[in-house]
Each structure stands twice: as structure tokens, then as C-alpha cells.
Enzyme design. Structure first.
Site, PDB file in Angstrom:
ATOM      1  N   GLY A 232      62.091  48.037  55.832  1.00  0.00           N
ATOM      2  CA  GLY A 232      62.127  47.378  57.135  1.00  0.00           C
ATOM      3  C   GLY A 232      60.956  46.445  57.325  1.00  0.00           C
TER       4      GLY A 232
ATOM      5  N   GLY B 246      60.703  43.084  57.142  1.00  0.00           N
ATOM      6  CA  GLY B 246      60.916  41.681  57.440  1.00  0.00           C
ATOM      7  C   GLY B 246      60.488  41.221  58.811  1.00  0.00           C
ATOM      8  N   SER B 247      60.285  42.140  59.741  1.00  0.00           N
ATOM      9  CA  SER B 247      59.908  41.754  61.103  1.00  0.00           C
ATOM     10  C   SER B 247      59.229  42.927  61.784  1.00  0.00           C
ATOM     11  CB  SER B 247      61.146  41.321  61.909  1.00  0.00           C
ATOM     12  OG  SER B 247      62.075  42.394  62.017  1.00  0.00           O
TER      13      SER B 247
ATOM     14  N   ASN C 298      59.549  52.669  56.977  1.00  0.00           N
ATOM     15  CA  ASN C 298      59.416  52.148  58.335  1.00  0.00           C
ATOM     16  C   ASN C 298      60.755  51.756  58.959  1.00  0.00           C
ATOM     17  OD1 ASN C 298      58.126  50.395  60.612  1.00  0.00           O
ATOM     18  ND2 ASN C 298      59.288  48.920  59.378  1.00  0.00           N
TER      19      ASN C 298
ATOM     20  N   TYR D 191      68.899  58.880  68.080  1.00  0.00           N
ATOM     21  CA  TYR D 191      67.627  58.332  67.595  1.00  0.00           C
ATOM     22  C   TYR D 191      66.522  59.374  67.693  1.00  0.00           C
ATOM     23  CZ  TYR D 191      63.525  55.231  67.432  1.00  0.00           C
ATOM     24  OH  TYR D 191      62.325  54.627  67.117  1.00  0.00           O
TER      25      TYR D 191
END
Length: 256
Positions: free
Chosen positions: A20, A22-23, A98, A163
């Protein structure tokens, strides 16, 4: 806020894999490890933001991270990403799990499909990435795994049951893997962020009012951002935390 300036010399030239990346939080971690001189690979499903990050980091450090595009909901893609990272970097001594997605869904709206999707996005891939990377770490004589959980499951938040379940499960997974991998000198720890304000969070969920309410609960009366997680993650990845494993580090500005 700018990235912490502390240096961890043992991270130089160390192979690091971030999921994760990329941002958001992941991008801050990719940039931070690159600034430490680490050899970095990261996995993300989104190509545009990831390629832009590679260009940014290359301009800042002279060395671009290696981007692996993959859908971590697919276990075979997880394994392939781990193998690609090892092949590209030569070794992976640090794994940062992440990748996550905090979709909101009311109790009444949860279906079998949405439940399985949330656990696939937020929990399952962590185990299979650890399973894929651990043998490489064992052959190298050790390593550090950092799993990103969240304080969300401690807050009784009504709209994120799946979640919250996944993020609680990460703590159990972390402790179990620490017990299994400790004899191989592989440390496994978790970070539990509080309300970290990212562009995605602002776009989808947060308002100025909700940010203010959370700051009121915090001991530190300021907005937390992705860079606040850089120092703790670098510490857990480095030999500075060599005797630390099976622990859950809360970074929430003092909510708990």
C-alpha cells in the site's frame, strides 16, 4: 509537517518492502526509507499515483523505489509480489504491511460478500505476505515485520464492524507470528495509528468538525498526518528496536 530527520544507519542498503505504498501513509513510509538509503520496493494497485511517487523519490534521493502493481486480495499476487521484491532488491530484511481500506458500512448493510472483501483487503494479505517473506528473512538470519493496525477497534465505532474486526485481528496475528519467528531472529510488531488525516480521508470521510472532535480527545491538540508514523516505523524496522517484538505501539496523539 516534514519527515523526521533522524538517521538509522543500519537501514542503509537494507531491502524494504512496503504494501500500500503508492499514497497516504504508505507513500510517506516509502519516501522515508528511501531517504535512509534503503533499497525500497512497494506494492500498490493504483499505477498513476505510484509512478508519480517513484519519480518524486528518485528526484529527491537519486534512487527510485521499485513499484510492483498487484491486487493484494489475490493470494497468488501477494506471493508473486514478494518474489519480485526479493529478486529486485536482492533481499528483504524489512516488511511493512500497510495496505488497507476503511470502508464504512452499517451493521444492517453488511453482506457475506462485503464482509469477506473487508477482511481480504485489511487482514488476509498480511498473513500471506508474512508467509511469503519469512523464508527469505530466515535465510538472511533475521528481519523486522511491521504490521499496521489501528485504534479504530478500540473506539466502539459503529459504522466499521468488518474493518474493526480486521484491525483487531492484526494484533493477534502479530503476536502469533512473533512467537513463531522469534527463534529465527525475526521481530514482528504492530503500529496502531489514531486519526491520521490524509487526502483520501478528507475526500471520503473527514470534515473539519470530525477532525476537531478527535483533536479534543487527544492529549496533543494538533492534527496527525502520515509523517507522524514515519519515526515509529523506522525505529521498529531498525536495529534500534532489536529487543522489541510482539508489541503494539499506539501513535494517536494521546487518545489512549
Amino acid at each position: 509537517m516534514t519527515l523526521p530527520s533522524s538517521q538509522f544507519p543500519d537501514l542503509r542498503d537494507r531491502g524494504v518492502l512496503v504494501t500500500g505504498g503508492g499514497s497516504g501513509i504508505g507513500a510517506a513510509l516509502v519516501e522515508a526509507f528511501a531517504r535512509q538509503g534503503a533499497r525500497v520496493a512497494f506494492v500498490d494497485i493504483a499505477a498513476e499515483s505510484s509512478l508519480a511517487l517513484c519519480e518524486k523519490v528518485a528526484a529527491q534521493t537519486g534512487q527510485a523505489p521499485h513499484f510492483i502493481q498487484a491486487d493484494l486480495r489475490n493470494v497468488e499476487a501477494v506471493r508473486a509480489a514478494a518474489d519480485e521484491a526479493v529478486a529486485k532488491l536482492g533481499s528483504v530484511r524489512v516488511l511493512v504491511n500497510n495496505a488497507a481500506r476503511d470502508d464504512r458500512q452499517a451493521l444492517e448493510a453488511v453482506t457475506e460478500e462485503s464482509w469477506d472483501e473487508s477482511l481480504s483487503v485489511n487482514l488476509r494479505h498480511l498473513f500471506f505476505m508474512c508467509q511469503a517473506v519469512a523464508p527469505h528473512m530466515q535465510r538472511q538470519g533475521g528481519g523486522s515485520i511491521v504490521n499496521f493496525s489501528s485504534i479504530a477497534f478500540l473506539l466502539n465505532m459503529p459504522e466499521i464492524p468488518a474493518y474493526s474486526t480486521a484491525k483487531a485481528g492484526i494484533i493477534g496475528l502479530t503476536k502469533s507470528l512473533a512467537g513463531k519467528l522469534g527463534p529465527d531472529n525475526i521481530r514482528v510488531n504492530a503500529i496502531l495509528p489514531g486519526m491520521i488525516v490524509t487526502e483520501r480521508q478528507r475526500r471520503l470521510w473527514l470534515t473539519e468538525e470530525s477532525i476537531a472532535r478527535m483533536q479534543e480527545r487527544q492529549c496533543l491538540k494538533r492534527m496527525l498526518v502520515a509523517d507522524d508514523l514515519v519515526g515509529p516505523c523506522l525505529f521498529l524496522a531498525s536495529d534500534s528496536s532489536a529487543a522489541m517484538t510482539a508489541q503494539a505501539m499506539i501513535i494517536d496523539g494521546g487518545v489512549f
